[in-house]
Design an enzyme around this catalytic site. Structure first.
Site, PDB file in Angstrom:
ATOM      1  N   GLY A 119       0.834  -1.212   0.000  1.00 28.04           N
ATOM      2  CA  GLY A 119       0.000   0.000   0.000  1.00 28.04           C
ATOM      3  C   GLY A 119       0.863   1.255   0.000  1.00 28.04           C
ATOM      4  N   ARG A 134       1.122  -4.883  -5.844  1.00 32.17           N
ATOM      5  CA  ARG A 134       1.260  -6.151  -5.116  1.00 32.17           C
ATOM      6  C   ARG A 134       1.596  -7.208  -6.161  1.00 32.17           C
ATOM      7  NH1 ARG A 134      -2.719  -3.567  -1.726  1.00 32.17           N
ATOM      8  NH2 ARG A 134      -1.730  -3.197   0.284  1.00 32.17           N
ATOM      9  N   ASP A 148       5.318  -5.193   6.078  1.00 30.56           N
ATOM     10  CA  ASP A 148       5.997  -6.445   6.422  1.00 30.56           C
ATOM     11  C   ASP A 148       5.967  -7.473   5.291  1.00 30.56           C
ATOM     12  OD1 ASP A 148       3.357  -6.886   6.845  1.00 30.56           O
ATOM     13  OD2 ASP A 148       3.548  -7.585   8.910  1.00 30.56           O
ATOM     14  N   THR A 159       4.200   2.164   5.681  1.00 33.06           N
ATOM     15  CA  THR A 159       2.804   1.745   5.798  1.00 33.06           C
ATOM     16  C   THR A 159       2.075   2.681   6.737  1.00 33.06           C
ATOM     17  OG1 THR A 159       1.277   0.047   6.622  1.00 33.06           O
ATOM     18  CG2 THR A 159       3.476   0.027   7.576  1.00 33.06           C
ATOM     19  N   ASP A 171       2.106  -1.128  11.811  1.00 32.65           N
ATOM     20  CA  ASP A 171       2.089  -2.506  12.320  1.00 32.65           C
ATOM     21  C   ASP A 171       3.386  -3.266  12.012  1.00 32.65           C
ATOM     22  OD1 ASP A 171       1.653  -2.561   9.596  1.00 32.65           O
ATOM     23  OD2 ASP A 171       0.163  -4.162   9.670  1.00 32.65           O
ATOM     24  N   ARG A 184      -6.584  -3.315   8.250  1.00 28.25           N
ATOM     25  CA  ARG A 184      -7.229  -4.622   8.058  1.00 28.25           C
ATOM     26  C   ARG A 184      -6.922  -5.540   9.221  1.00 28.25           C
ATOM     27  NH1 ARG A 184      -5.969  -6.406   2.386  1.00 28.25           N
ATOM     28  NH2 ARG A 184      -7.364  -4.724   1.796  1.00 28.25           N
TER      29      ARG A 184
END
Ligand code: ADP
Ligand code: F6P
Length: 330
Positions: free
Chosen positions: A14, A75, A106, A128, A132, A174
């Site tokens: 992203g 992606r 990650d 990101t 996370d 998400r």
């Protein structure tokens, strides 16, 4: 003698505001230190398609203030296989690229780690909006995204108060609840639903809404993380159960775009420069993190070792300040 001559840089996963500042820093630091730089378009997918271009100082002019990524991002599912990773390493060598800076989350780090095993000097930068990633208290884009979400929620709150409504506002994340938790704290929300903590107890949410309304509260703001989702149907059920008008707002991609904050520009710039310095120090298979007030390098394996949880203390503070926990609960 250093085996670093040509540095490739790509963005993957992203997009996140501040990625351009990181690209600019990689390019300009590398050139200033006598290296060549090549930009790889569209992440690992573009690498496999050999979408590779020479970069100079001028090619990163006028981008520090822009959201998104000038290298585009993508992606690439097939990159998860060893055979495809080997092909990518060969392509890098064919283009004279001995070192690679991967800016992404990650998932992108897993790809970077795989290329490091195949002999490419690889450094990851945490790009990101989700925050996370392990071994860092900062990821490129989080600050911009959470500020954008906070401002949007303030606006929804005005309407929510004026109409004495309950509002469910869905933010991105998400599998990570950082944006939701920080908005919960920053916007003074009544409830946050986090993928890491939500127990599916909708009745408890309903009970709190009724309790707050009975105490005379005009509005009720629930921040719902994307990973929980279903905001529209949840709003319908809450309205039916409480009799209080309830609306859902999904903030969506507006949180991922836009001009990066000062913090995202500055931290991303320092991380970009640090990536090149690490390569010149002979480091590889590392990820840059900001931890304990310092920009540091960690082994990619260590970063990927476990999934990152939200800090329990921050969650407890949210619960306390929102009146979610009663005296004696903690
Ligand atoms: P993010 O980097 O933001 O976490 P993704 O999880 O979508 O985003 O990963 C981005 C890309 O990284 C994937 O499309 C794929 O090309 C690559 N990637 C993800 N997981 C792996 C893996 N296990 N091995 C190699 N590459 C991976
Ligand atoms: O990782 C950033 C993020 O925006 C997450 O919060 C979200 O779940 C995901 O990307 C959505 O990605 P996309 O819709 O681009 O596949």
């Amino acid at each position: 003698m250093s085996n670093v001559h040509t540095v490739g840089v790509l963005t993957s996963g992203g997009d996140a505001p501040g990625m351009n500042a990181a690209i600019r820093a990689v390019v300009r630091t590398a050139i200033a230190k006598g290296l060549n730089v090549k930009g790889i378009l569209r992440g690992y997918a573009g690498l496999l398609n050999e979408e590779i271009k020479d970069m100079d100082s001028r090619s990163v002019s006028d981008i520090i203030q822009r959201g998104g990524t000038v290298l585009y991002t993508a992606r690439c599912e097939e990159f998860k296989t060893l055979e495809v990773q080997e092909r990518a390493a060969q392509i890098l060598r064919k283009h004279g690229i001995d070192s690679l800076v991967v800016i992404g989350g990650d998932g992108s780090y897993r790809g970077a780690g795989a290329l490091a095993k195949l002999g490419i000097n690889t450094i990851g930068l945490p790009g990101t909006i989700d925050l996370d990633i392990n071994c860092t208290d900062y990821t490129i884009g989080f600050d911009t995204a959470v500020n954008t979400a906070m401002e949007a929620i303030d606006r929804v709150r005005d309407t929510s108060t004026s109409h004495e409504r309950c509002s469910i506002i869905e933010v991105m994340g998400r599998s990570a609840g950082y944006i939701a938790l920080w908005c919960g704290l920053a916007n003074g929300a009544e409830d946050v639903l986090l993928p890491e903590r939500y127990d599916n107890n909708e009745q408890a949410i309903i009970n709190r809404i009724i309790e707050h309304r009975n105490k005379g509260k005009a509005h009720h703001i629930i921040i719902n993380a994307e990973g929980i989702g279903h905001s529209a149907s949840m709003a319908k059920r809450i309205e039916a159960a409480t009799g209080i008008e309830t609306r859902a707002t999904i903030l969506g991609y507006m949180q991922r775009g836009g001009t990066p904050t000062c913090k995202d520009r500055v931290y991303a710039s320092i991380m970009g420069a640090k990536a090149v310095d690490l390569l010149l120090e002979g480091e590889k298979n590392k990820a840059v993190g900001y931890l304990d007030g310092k920009f540091q390098a960690f082994d990619i394996e260590e970063v990927l070792n476990s999934s990152k949880d939200i800090p329990e203390y921050q969650y407890q503070v949210f619960q306390l300040l929102s009146g979610y926990r009663k005296e004696g609960d903690v």
